[in-house]
Write a protein that holds these residues in place. Structure first.
Motif, PDB file in Angstrom:
ATOM      1  N   ASN A  69       0.699  -1.199  -0.200  1.00 49.13           N
ATOM      2  CA  ASN A  69      -0.457  -0.343   0.240  1.00 49.13           C
ATOM      3  C   ASN A  69       0.905   1.468   0.312  1.00 49.13           C
ATOM      4  O   ASN A  69       1.612   1.302   0.979  1.00 49.13           O
ATOM      5  CB  ASN A  69      -1.180   0.148   1.257  1.00 49.13           C
ATOM      6  CG  ASN A  69      -1.549   1.369   1.391  1.00 49.13           C
ATOM      7  OD1 ASN A  69      -1.863   2.345   1.551  1.00 49.13           O
ATOM      8  ND2 ASN A  69      -3.206   0.835   0.488  1.00 49.13           N
TER       9      ASN A  69
ATOM     10  N   SER B 160      -0.259   4.776   0.037  1.00 51.93           N
ATOM     11  CA  SER B 160      -0.143   5.364   1.511  1.00 51.93           C
ATOM     12  C   SER B 160       0.569   5.314   2.928  1.00 51.93           C
ATOM     13  O   SER B 160       0.664   6.166   3.070  1.00 51.93           O
ATOM     14  CB  SER B 160      -1.850   5.577   1.752  1.00 51.93           C
ATOM     15  OG  SER B 160      -2.343   6.097   0.415  1.00 51.93           O
ATOM     16  N   LEU B 161       0.579   3.832   2.711  1.00 49.18           N
ATOM     17  CA  LEU B 161       0.577   3.437   4.023  1.00 49.18           C
ATOM     18  C   LEU B 161       2.438   3.712   3.652  1.00 49.18           C
ATOM     19  O   LEU B 161       3.471   3.941   4.968  1.00 49.18           O
ATOM     20  CB  LEU B 161       0.879   2.142   4.175  1.00 49.18           C
ATOM     21  CG  LEU B 161       1.823   1.628   5.999  1.00 49.18           C
ATOM     22  CD1 LEU B 161       0.643   2.240   7.085  1.00 49.18           C
ATOM     23  CD2 LEU B 161       1.315   0.066   5.670  1.00 49.18           C
TER      24      LEU B 161
ATOM     25  N   THR C 272      -4.387   6.667   8.778  1.00 51.57           N
ATOM     26  CA  THR C 272      -3.446   6.317   8.245  1.00 51.57           C
ATOM     27  C   THR C 272      -1.737   6.450   9.505  1.00 51.57           C
ATOM     28  O   THR C 272      -0.725   5.644   9.528  1.00 51.57           O
ATOM     29  CB  THR C 272      -2.669   7.268   6.894  1.00 51.57           C
ATOM     30  OG1 THR C 272      -3.721   6.801   5.971  1.00 51.57           O
ATOM     31  CG2 THR C 272      -1.357   6.624   6.453  1.00 51.57           C
TER      32      THR C 272
ATOM     33  N   LEU D 258      -1.957   3.509  11.579  1.00 52.12           N
ATOM     34  CA  LEU D 258      -1.835   2.136  11.031  1.00 52.12           C
ATOM     35  C   LEU D 258       0.228   2.836  10.717  1.00 52.12           C
ATOM     36  O   LEU D 258       0.745   1.305  10.548  1.00 52.12           O
ATOM     37  CB  LEU D 258      -2.265   2.180   9.928  1.00 52.12           C
ATOM     38  CG  LEU D 258      -3.521   1.533   9.846  1.00 52.12           C
ATOM     39  CD1 LEU D 258      -4.673   1.968   8.113  1.00 52.12           C
ATOM     40  CD2 LEU D 258      -4.158   0.725  10.648  1.00 52.12           C
TER      41      LEU D 258
ATOM     42  N   ASN E  21       2.381   0.140  11.913  1.00 47.73           N
ATOM     43  CA  ASN E  21       3.692  -0.959  10.737  1.00 47.73           C
ATOM     44  C   ASN E  21       5.023  -0.367  11.515  1.00 47.73           C
ATOM     45  O   ASN E  21       5.630  -1.305  11.343  1.00 47.73           O
ATOM     46  CB  ASN E  21       3.319   0.048   9.308  1.00 47.73           C
ATOM     47  CG  ASN E  21       3.827  -0.420   8.000  1.00 47.73           C
ATOM     48  OD1 ASN E  21       3.648  -2.015   8.472  1.00 47.73           O
ATOM     49  ND2 ASN E  21       4.792   0.305   7.481  1.00 47.73           N
TER      50      ASN E  21
END
Lengths: 289, 289
Positions: B24, B26-27, B104, B107, B111
Motif C-alpha cells: 500500500n 499511502s502506508l 493512516t 497505521l 507498521n
C-alpha cells in the motif's frame, strides 16, 4: 484436545504477561478488558489444533498462541477507533475507546502488540524457532499483511470493489494472521518443507472460507444466533462476497474452497493426522453463528 | 566513527525494510515521511557509539540501531495524534496525521513498530542474541517502559507533579529507549555482567541528563538555535525540572548527574574505551540546541 482448558491456559498466559510488574492501572485495565472481551479465539485454537495434527506436544504452542491472540486483539482495538471504523460495539460489548477513551485505547493496542513479542521470547522453544516466529508474526501482521489489509479496507470505504480487490483486502486483513497460526505450528513442530508448503496454502484458503462464511451468515443467519444485527453489511453498503457474487455465487465459492481444502488434506494423509483439520473445515462450513 | 555515514546506513536500512514488497502506497509514504523527518537520531547513534566503546564491529549494530529508531519514530507519531498530545508540528514539519490523516498515521505507527521487530530478526547476530534484543526492545518500549511513560504523561496533564513523579514519567517515556540503546550494544558485544550492569546505570542517568538539558534549554536557549519556540513549556504549563526546581536547581541536578556518570565511566576505564562516552556526556551537557 480439551479446547476449553487449553484456551483458558492461553488467556491466562496473556493476563499473566500483562499483570507482570505493570506500572499503570488504566493501561492494564484497558488491555485486559479487550482480551477478556472474548470472541471465538479462532487463531490460538487453530495453532493448537494444527500442532495436534502434526503430532507435537500442544503445550509448546500455548505461548505462541497467546502472543498471536494479543496481536489479533490489538488490531481490533485500533480498527474500532473513531478515526478508523468508528465502532461502538464489539462482540456485544462497548469497544475499548468507548470505555477507556481514545488515548488509552491507542496505547492499549500499542501495548498488546509490543508485549506480544515480549511474551513470544519466553516460549519453551529454541532461539532459532523463536526468531522464526518473531519474523513470521511481524511479517504477517505488518505491511505485507494485516496492516496493509486495514489500509486497503479504509481506502475501499464507499467504493465498489471487484471480487479480486475484495479478496486482496481479506487475504491481508484477516487471512494473514490465520496463515500465521498454521505456519507457527509447523515451525514449532519442525515440519518438513512439503508439509509446511501445503499447510500454508490450506491456511490461505481457510482464511477466505472463514470470511465468506461470515458474509453469508450476515445475510441468512438469525440475529439471535449471531449476537449481532443480521443484514448489517447490506445496511452499511459494505462490499462482501454476497454483494458481489450473490448468495448462490458466494455459496458456490465456499463449496469450491471446501473441496480444494480437502484435496490438500488428502495429499497429506500419509504424513499427518488430517482428521482434526477435516473437522475444523466442516465446523466452519456448517457454522450457524 | 564517521557518524553521518553510519546514520545514513541506519536510515537506509529502515527505508529498505519499508520498501520491501510493500502493498500500500499511502502506508509506505506515511511511514517513510516520519522516518525522513529526521531529528537527532540520538538512540541509534548512542547504540553505535557504545559498540565502539566496547571495541565491537559497529556494522553489527546497524540493523539493531535501525530497529530502535523505528520504535522511537512510531512512538512520536502516536504521541502527536489528536487523541494524545495533539501536536501539529514536529521538528519544524507538519506531524504525520496532519499530512496523511489520523487513520493512516495510526497505521503507520503500528507498521513501524511491527516492522521494527521484523527487521531486527535479520541482524547478523546469533539467534540467542536476536531473542535477547527482541526481549529488551519489547520490554523497554512496552508497559514496563515507554508506553506506561506516555500513559503517565497523559494522566499528568494539568496536574502539579512532584519531582519524583516527573522523573518516573521521563524514566519511562524517554529513558527506557535510551537505556535500550546501551543495553543492546552490550548484548551485541557479549559484554561481561559487571560492564552490562554499570552501563545500564549510566544509561538511566543519561536519559535524565538528556531530559533535564531539554528543559533548561527551553528556558534559556535561543529560538533560532533550537528551531522551536523557546519558553513553550512554561506557556503550556508543562511540568519540567525547571518549573519544579527552578533554573538553578535544575542546573545543579544536571551537574550532579554529570559527576555521577563520570564516576561510572572511571570504574570502567580498565575494561573499555571510555573516552567516546565521556565526549558524549560533555556534548549533551554543553549542547545549545
Amino acid at each position: 484436545m480439551e479446547s476449553n482448558n487449553l484456551l483458558n491456559s492461553v488467556v491466562n498466559e496473556i493476563i499473566d504477561q500483562l499483570k507482570l510488574n505493570t506500572i499503570n492501572e488504566s493501561l492494564l485495565d484497558s488491555s485486559i478488558y479487550s482480551i477478556n472481551a472474548g470472541g471465538k479465539r479462532f487463531r490460538p485454537l487453530l495453532l493448537l489444533q494444527t500442532l495436534e495434527t502434526l503430532g507435537t506436544d500442544i503445550n509448546l504452542g500455548i505461548i505462541p498462541a497467546a502472543s498471536l491472540e494479543m496481536i489479533h486483539t490489538y488490531s481490533l482495538i485500533h480498527d474500532d477507533l473513531p478515526a478508523m471504523d468508528d465502532d461502538q460495539l464489539r462482540r456485544g460489548k462497548p469497544t475499548n475507546h468507548v470505555v477507556f477513551g481514545e488515548a488509552t485505547a491507542i496505547l492499549a493496542g500499542d501495548n498488546l502488540l509490543t508485549e506480544s513479542f515480549n511474551l513470544l521470547t519466553k516460549a519453551n522453544l529454541t532461539a532459532t524457532q523463536i526468531v522464526e516466529l518473531v519474523q513470521l508474526y511481524s511479517k504477517n501482521a505488518g505491511q505485507l499483511g494485516m496492516i496493509s489489509g486495514q489500509m486497503l479496507d479504509i481506502e475501499a470505504t464507499n467504493k465498489d470493489l471487484t471480487i479480486e480487490e475484495l479478496e486482496e483486502i481479506h487475504r491481508n486483513k484477516t487471512g494473514e494472521l490465520i496463515v500465521a497460526a498454521i505456519e507457527a505450528a509447523t515451525i514449532i513442530a519442525n515440519s518438513e518443507a512439503h508439509i509446511k508448503k501445503l499447510l500454508k496454502i490450506f491456511g490461505e484458503k481457510l482464511g477466505l472460507l472463514f470470511q465468506i462464511t461470515d458474509d453469508i451468515l450476515d445475510v441468512i443467519g438469525t440475529t439471535e444466533a449471531l449476537g449481532k444485527t443480521v443484514g448489517s453489511d447490506e445496511k452499511n453498503k459494505k462490499n462482501t462476497y454476497v454483494s458481489l457474487l450473490g448468495l448462490d455465487g458466494a455459496k458456490e465459492v465456499k463449496n469450491n474452497l471446501r473441496s480444494e481444502m480437502f484435496d490438500i488434506l488428502n495429499e497429506l494423509e500419509n504424513d499427518i493426522n488430517i482428521s482434526i483439520l477435516e473437522e475444523l473445515v466442516e465446523s466452519i462450513v456448517n457454522r450457524e453463528k
